[in-house]
Design a protein around this motif. Structure first.
Motif, PDB file in Angstrom:
ATOM      1  N   VAL A 194     -14.281 -13.612   8.295  1.00  0.00           N
ATOM      2  CA  VAL A 194     -13.093 -13.563   7.540  1.00  0.00           C
ATOM      3  C   VAL A 194     -12.181 -14.780   7.792  1.00  0.00           C
ATOM      4  O   VAL A 194     -12.264 -15.365   8.627  1.00  0.00           O
ATOM      5  N   TYR A 253      -7.197 -10.573   2.004  1.00  0.00           N
ATOM      6  CA  TYR A 253      -6.896  -9.360   2.772  1.00  0.00           C
ATOM      7  C   TYR A 253      -6.578  -8.138   2.041  1.00  0.00           C
ATOM      8  O   TYR A 253      -6.765  -6.871   2.591  1.00  0.00           O
ATOM      9  N   GLN A 266      -8.986  -2.636   9.610  1.00  0.00           N
ATOM     10  CA  GLN A 266      -8.721  -3.843   8.397  1.00  0.00           C
ATOM     11  C   GLN A 266      -7.121  -4.062   8.244  1.00  0.00           C
ATOM     12  O   GLN A 266      -6.624  -5.076   7.718  1.00  0.00           O
ATOM     13  N   TYR A 269      -6.167  -6.550  10.558  1.00  0.00           N
ATOM     14  CA  TYR A 269      -6.705  -8.014  10.189  1.00  0.00           C
ATOM     15  C   TYR A 269      -5.675  -8.540   9.356  1.00  0.00           C
ATOM     16  O   TYR A 269      -5.384  -9.658   9.312  1.00  0.00           O
ATOM     17  N   LEU A 270      -5.170  -7.730   8.365  1.00  0.00           N
ATOM     18  CA  LEU A 270      -4.161  -8.259   7.318  1.00  0.00           C
ATOM     19  C   LEU A 270      -2.826  -8.623   7.962  1.00  0.00           C
ATOM     20  O   LEU A 270      -2.352  -9.793   7.842  1.00  0.00           O
TER      21      LEU A 270
END
Length: 298
Positions: A194, A253, A266, A269-270
């Motif tokens: 990513v 993202y 997730q 992560y964003l």
């Protein structure tokens, strides 16, 4: 929709959306979005720091057991005590920064807390596994977040203690510049992961142009990071870095989150990446405030 309300991600989503809304409303009310493009972009720095801290704070309550497992065993009291304390501190910092109240205090304390994570958890973890590049990246990630919080504290501090504000802004410029360069180089070595913060997640097969995303992100990080290190138009470099990172959040993202809306990792992560972008914008804001002495007391 019912699955979303029942899932653990609901409360992190709510915290993020509420603090984004409050932060944008406060920035708009203070006329932060008026004028040239650069000041308008920099006005979003507190918003993009506050919202992730709210999300991470709520995470400590919805995933308390998992978070407790990484608390150092030698700390006194129950691990859950530290989990809830840090969660409450994150939420308090997010609310304070979004509402533009006592920002100098809250941003300073937030930066120190994030530095304590680096010293107490991430460095020992890396020393126990020195070949694990992700363990090293966690050090750099939280160090960049700490630098962003300290940079944000420089804005109100510039009016009351300009010498200290300039020194802190210079320190955060060097730290963020070095981290951006390291992260940028990793994008060329490991393009399957990513973008922005090189975490263990890999780009999914359905997302096109993996190498284009990775190499473009790496180039932005290296160029802007080098400009920060060399002190060449650093305010512009920090602003471009922050805007580019936020654009990656809004495209890459957000698409990943739409594909897995109930995946708490997730979500994190964003908001991790958004916080990195907010940290870069906070540095740009700090460099502007310390150069002009236009900081406000808070």
């Amino acid at each position: 929709m019912s699955a979303l309300f029942a899932a653990k991600v609901f409360w992190p989503y709510l915290a993020g959306v509420v603090l984004l809304g409050v932060g944008i409303a406060v920035a708009a009310a203070s006329k932060g979005f008026r004028g040239d493009a650069m000041p308008a972009a920099l006005a979003l720095a507190p918003v993009f720091i506050a919202a992730p801290m709210g999300v991470f704070g709520v995470d400590h309550f919805v995933e308390s057991a998992g978070t407790a497992s990484i608390v150092p065993k030698w700390l006194p009291a129950s691990p859950l005590f530290w989990v809830y304390l840090v969660g409450a501190a994150n939420i308090a910092a997010g609310v304070s920064i979004a509402a533009n109240r006592f920002v100098k205090l809250s941003a300073t304390l937030l930066g120190l807390m994030l530095l304590s994570f680096v010293v107490l958890m991430h460095i020992p973890n890396f020393l126990s596994e020195p070949t694990n590049r992700f363990a090293f990246n966690y050090i750099l990630r939280d160090l960049s977040f700490a630098a962003g919080a300290i940079a944000l504290s420089c804005v109100p501090r510039a009016g009351s203690n300009p010498v200290l504000a300039r020194r802190l802004a210079t320190s955060t410029r060097v730290v963020l510049g070095a981290i951006a360069v390291v992260f940028g180089v990793e994008h060329f070595l490991f393009p399957q992961f990513v973008p922005v913060i090189p975490l263990p997640g890999e780009l999914p097969a359905w997302m096109p142009m993996h190498r284009v995303i990775s190499y473009a992100t790496g180039s932005i990080l290296v160029v802007t990071g080098a400009a920060l290190l060399l002190n060449r138009r650093p305010r512009l470099a920090a602003t471009l870095l922050g805007v580019a990172v936020v654009a990656i959040v809004a495209t890459v993202y957000l698409a990943l989150l739409i594909a897995k809306p109930l995946d708490l990792q997730q979500v994190n992560y964003l908001f991790d990446t958004l916080l990195f972008g907010g940290s870069a914008l906070a540095l740009g804001k700090a460099l502007g405030a310390t150069a002009t002495g236009e900081g406000r007391r808070a």
